[in-house]
Design a protein around this motif. Structure first.
Motif, PDB file in Angstrom:
ATOM      1  N   GLY A 197      35.672 -44.971 -13.282  1.00 42.45           N
ATOM      2  CA  GLY A 197      36.148 -43.962 -13.804  1.00 42.45           C
ATOM      3  C   GLY A 197      35.184 -43.282 -14.919  1.00 42.45           C
ATOM      4  O   GLY A 197      35.667 -41.984 -15.292  1.00 42.45           O
ATOM      5  N   GLU A 198      34.251 -43.964 -15.416  1.00 41.40           N
ATOM      6  CA  GLU A 198      33.546 -43.277 -16.648  1.00 41.40           C
ATOM      7  C   GLU A 198      32.339 -42.741 -16.192  1.00 41.40           C
ATOM      8  O   GLU A 198      31.786 -42.774 -14.974  1.00 41.40           O
ATOM      9  CB  GLU A 198      33.431 -44.376 -17.724  1.00 41.40           C
ATOM     10  CG  GLU A 198      34.931 -44.754 -18.129  1.00 41.40           C
ATOM     11  CD  GLU A 198      34.750 -45.515 -19.518  1.00 41.40           C
ATOM     12  OE1 GLU A 198      33.896 -45.764 -20.057  1.00 41.40           O
ATOM     13  OE2 GLU A 198      35.874 -45.799 -20.177  1.00 41.40           O
ATOM     14  N   TYR A 199      31.316 -42.513 -17.198  1.00 47.55           N
ATOM     15  CA  TYR A 199      29.982 -42.079 -17.036  1.00 47.55           C
ATOM     16  C   TYR A 199      28.913 -42.587 -17.147  1.00 47.55           C
ATOM     17  O   TYR A 199      29.365 -43.968 -17.715  1.00 47.55           O
ATOM     18  CB  TYR A 199      29.751 -40.553 -17.787  1.00 47.55           C
ATOM     19  CG  TYR A 199      30.648 -39.550 -17.515  1.00 47.55           C
ATOM     20  CD1 TYR A 199      30.935 -38.924 -16.324  1.00 47.55           C
ATOM     21  CD2 TYR A 199      31.714 -39.087 -18.299  1.00 47.55           C
ATOM     22  CE1 TYR A 199      31.829 -37.936 -15.967  1.00 47.55           C
ATOM     23  CE2 TYR A 199      32.649 -38.015 -18.396  1.00 47.55           C
ATOM     24  CZ  TYR A 199      32.634 -37.606 -16.922  1.00 47.55           C
ATOM     25  OH  TYR A 199      33.616 -36.567 -16.841  1.00 47.55           O
ATOM     26  N   ILE A 200      27.938 -42.608 -16.521  1.00 48.96           N
ATOM     27  CA  ILE A 200      26.840 -43.531 -16.641  1.00 48.96           C
ATOM     28  C   ILE A 200      26.455 -43.838 -17.910  1.00 48.96           C
ATOM     29  O   ILE A 200      26.194 -45.014 -18.569  1.00 48.96           O
ATOM     30  CB  ILE A 200      25.443 -42.961 -15.978  1.00 48.96           C
ATOM     31  CG1 ILE A 200      25.466 -43.197 -14.488  1.00 48.96           C
ATOM     32  CG2 ILE A 200      24.084 -43.699 -16.375  1.00 48.96           C
ATOM     33  CD1 ILE A 200      25.196 -44.795 -14.280  1.00 48.96           C
ATOM     34  N   PRO A 201      26.503 -42.859 -19.054  1.00 47.11           N
ATOM     35  CA  PRO A 201      26.284 -43.376 -20.598  1.00 47.11           C
ATOM     36  C   PRO A 201      27.253 -44.112 -21.045  1.00 47.11           C
ATOM     37  O   PRO A 201      27.039 -45.134 -21.821  1.00 47.11           O
ATOM     38  CB  PRO A 201      26.299 -41.877 -21.105  1.00 47.11           C
ATOM     39  CG  PRO A 201      25.847 -40.890 -20.133  1.00 47.11           C
ATOM     40  CD  PRO A 201      26.419 -41.279 -18.930  1.00 47.11           C
ATOM     41  N   ASP A 202      28.415 -43.990 -20.601  1.00 41.21           N
ATOM     42  CA  ASP A 202      29.584 -45.032 -20.917  1.00 41.21           C
ATOM     43  C   ASP A 202      29.247 -46.324 -20.348  1.00 41.21           C
ATOM     44  O   ASP A 202      29.527 -47.388 -20.948  1.00 41.21           O
ATOM     45  CB  ASP A 202      30.920 -44.629 -20.225  1.00 41.21           C
ATOM     46  CG  ASP A 202      31.416 -43.245 -20.819  1.00 41.21           C
ATOM     47  OD1 ASP A 202      30.870 -42.762 -22.181  1.00 41.21           O
ATOM     48  OD2 ASP A 202      31.885 -42.510 -20.199  1.00 41.21           O
TER      49      ASP A 202
END
Length: 551
Positions: free
Chosen positions: A529-534
């Motif tokens: 549920g988070e983003y690639i940078p995360d």
């Protein structure tokens, strides 16, 4: 927050209570040096482990050891309590040679997922009901199981040409679900080594990740099984977490072998061990800090180089103490190789100078990093790892303490000289990437307290009582079928080793419990549920070293 040196304790579960709890599901006893052992049927694994977790509080599946004998296969589940790791129990599950199948423990302890995959991969035991029974360290095309007794190491691997297909699929868009498959690694700066992360995206949102490990598998356990206890195994631990935790790794082997051979280490040597281990812990956390800053906002010129500048000072001190900068080989069974270098006063002064300068340097890091707005945006409330989830995956070290889990083997299962010193266990309850960084930063200060007290003791120690090694026989041959699991608090968490002796001067089975292996297995839960940078930030916050993950 910090905690007092006295650990939180739970009511002790006696052997009689364990016997009553397991009841007639125990078909025999197989006690280990450190823990009572119960042999159970392969079909009772989930019921027994559930009862031990829910009724007796054994909520930490510390390790799973698989091995083959002449007449059977065997899985050993090493259980502890997060609240009191001195309470241990071993659950032994034998299977026949003809049908090496037992019930999977994964529904009870999520960390059993990777453990059982490794047991299948290397030993050949099948786990019924396992959700993902693939190989984990070796390629899917591998033929046979390298730790099984009938494995022929000289036979070449012959597979059909189609099975040589590159396991790293091209990045592609799934037209039916509108999701994107993306490879991260295995050769990518953010993976901190040769790690391949198969990632499924919906836009930039991470739907699923599958860490693909094994690119750096070097047969460390097998090499240790071929070395003698007394002389040949000790150089290997430096090479597991090869970048920063040499003495901590050496201590893991020293502790288990000294328990196995009933060796008592002189008090003075324990002080030197403790000092050296904490220097390695600071060096490890400096490396973690510098590389994490590089991951999160690409800062090579400031934080990364500052961290390496300070780490080099520690490496200078450790080189003076051990003779090497990376592969120390300084510990010996029964103590350490030699006393402090001469002149002692210069070495002590050099170490004190580093400790005196450390508070100002920590303040620099807080100014540059932890109070940086970009860093906080990238790290606060990302990579969430709730404490109960962390326990399910067997997480330890700063990863667990960053989720508020008050667990540190230096205090909770004392060894060395730690219980005689004043220091605090650091925890943070943010459960995010930011909290894990704060824990490591604050642990640097606690390690400095420990080193300072060790130096005070070393300076005052009477010269004629500076005993650095116990009188250990040149050849060690523990009684056959003696089994023990012991662990230390490595820079990344619980670094444990299981040894079974076979009556010779070499281990019959040598199993390494890597904290990085467990911590990395939780990545999937942290990034959904988070983003690639995360994802990049979360992976960096785990501070893994692939040499220890793969072993």
């Amino acid at each position: 927050m910090s905690t007092d040196i006295e650990p939180p304790r739970t009511a002790e579960t006696t052997e009689d209570e364990l016997e009553a709890l397991i009841g007639d599901r125990a078909i025999a006893r197989d006690d280990h040096l450190n823990a009572p052992g119960f042999v159970i049927n392969p079909d009772d694994v989930q019921d027994v482990l559930s009862d031990l977790r829910d009724e007796a509080g054994f909520d930490h599946l510390s390790c799973l050891t698989a091995q083959q004998y002449e007449d059977r296969y065997e899985s050993i589940y090493h259980l502890k309590k997060y609240a009191d790791p001195t309470q241990e129990v071993s659950v032994v599950v034998p299977t026949t040679l003809e049908e090496p199948t037992s019930q999977s423990a994964e529904p009870v302890f999520r960390t059993a997922d990777w453990h059982e995959r490794e047991a299948f991969d290397l030993v050949g035991i099948d786990y019924e009901g396992h959700p993902d029974p693939r190989r984990i360290l070796l390629p899917e095309t591998w033929q046979g199981h390298p730790l099984s007794l009938d494995y022929d190491q000289t036979k070449p691997q012959v597979v059909t040409l189609s099975e040589y297909e590159n396991p790293i699929q091209p990045d592609h868009l799934d037209s039916e679900s509108d999701t994107m498959f993306l490879n991260v690694g295995p050769h990518h700066p953010a993976t901190h080594g040769v790690l391949h992360i198969k990632t499924v995206l919906d836009g930039e949102t991470v739907l699923d990740v599958d860490p693909d490990i094994g690119y750096l598998h070097r047969c460390e356990e097998q090499m240790c099984q071929q070395g003698t206890y007394r002389h040949q195994i000790m150089p290997y631990p430096d090479r597991w977490d090869y970048v920063s935790s040499g003495l901590l790794n050496e201590w893991a082997y020293a502790r288990v072998a000294e328990d196995l051979a009933d060796i008592e280490v002189p008090e003075y040597a324990q002080v030197i061990r403790t000092m050296g281990a904490e220097l390695c812990r600071i060096a490890s956390h400096m490396l973690a800090l510098g590389t994490f800053a590089l991951d999160v906002y690409g800062d090579f010129t400031a934080v990364f180089q500052y961290a390496f500048r300070d780490r080099e000072v520690i490496q200078d001190i450790l080189e003076d103490l051990t003779g090497q900068r990376l592969m120390f080989n300084y510990f010996r069974l029964g103590g350490v190789a030699w006393d402090l270098p001469e002149p002692r006063e210069e070495f002590i002064a050099q170490t004190r100078d580093f400790l005196d300068e450390l508070p100002a340097k920590v303040d620099e890091y807080n100014d540059l990093l932890t109070s940086n707005e970009i860093f906080q945006i990238r790290c606060v409330d990302t990579g969430i790892l709730e404490p109960e989830v962390a326990k399910e995956y067997g997480c330890t070290g700063p990863v667990a303490r960053g989720s508020g889990i008050d667990f540190d083997l230096r205090r909770d299962d004392p060894y060395g000289y730690y219980e005689n010193l004043e220091w605090d266990v650091v925890t943070e309850d943010g459960c995010d990437n930011y909290s894990r960084v704060l824990v490591r930063m604050r642990e640097v200060e606690e390690s400095a307290k420990i080193i300072e007290q060790c130096l005070d003791l070393i300076e005052e120690w009477p010269e004629d009582e500076r005993e650095v090694q116990a009188n250990v026989p040149r050849t060690l041959k523990p009684d056959p079928d003696t089994e023990v699991y012991r662990a230390v608090e490595g820079a990344k968490g619980e670094l444990g080793i299981y040894i079974r002796s076979d009556g010779t001067d070499k281990p019959g089975r040598f199993k390494i419990r890597s904290p990085c292996f467990h911590n990395l297995s939780a990545l999937e839960q942290m990034v959904q549920g988070e983003y690639i940078p995360d994802l990049v930030a979360s992976l960096g916050s785990l501070d893994i070293v692939l040499g220890e993950v793969d072993r």
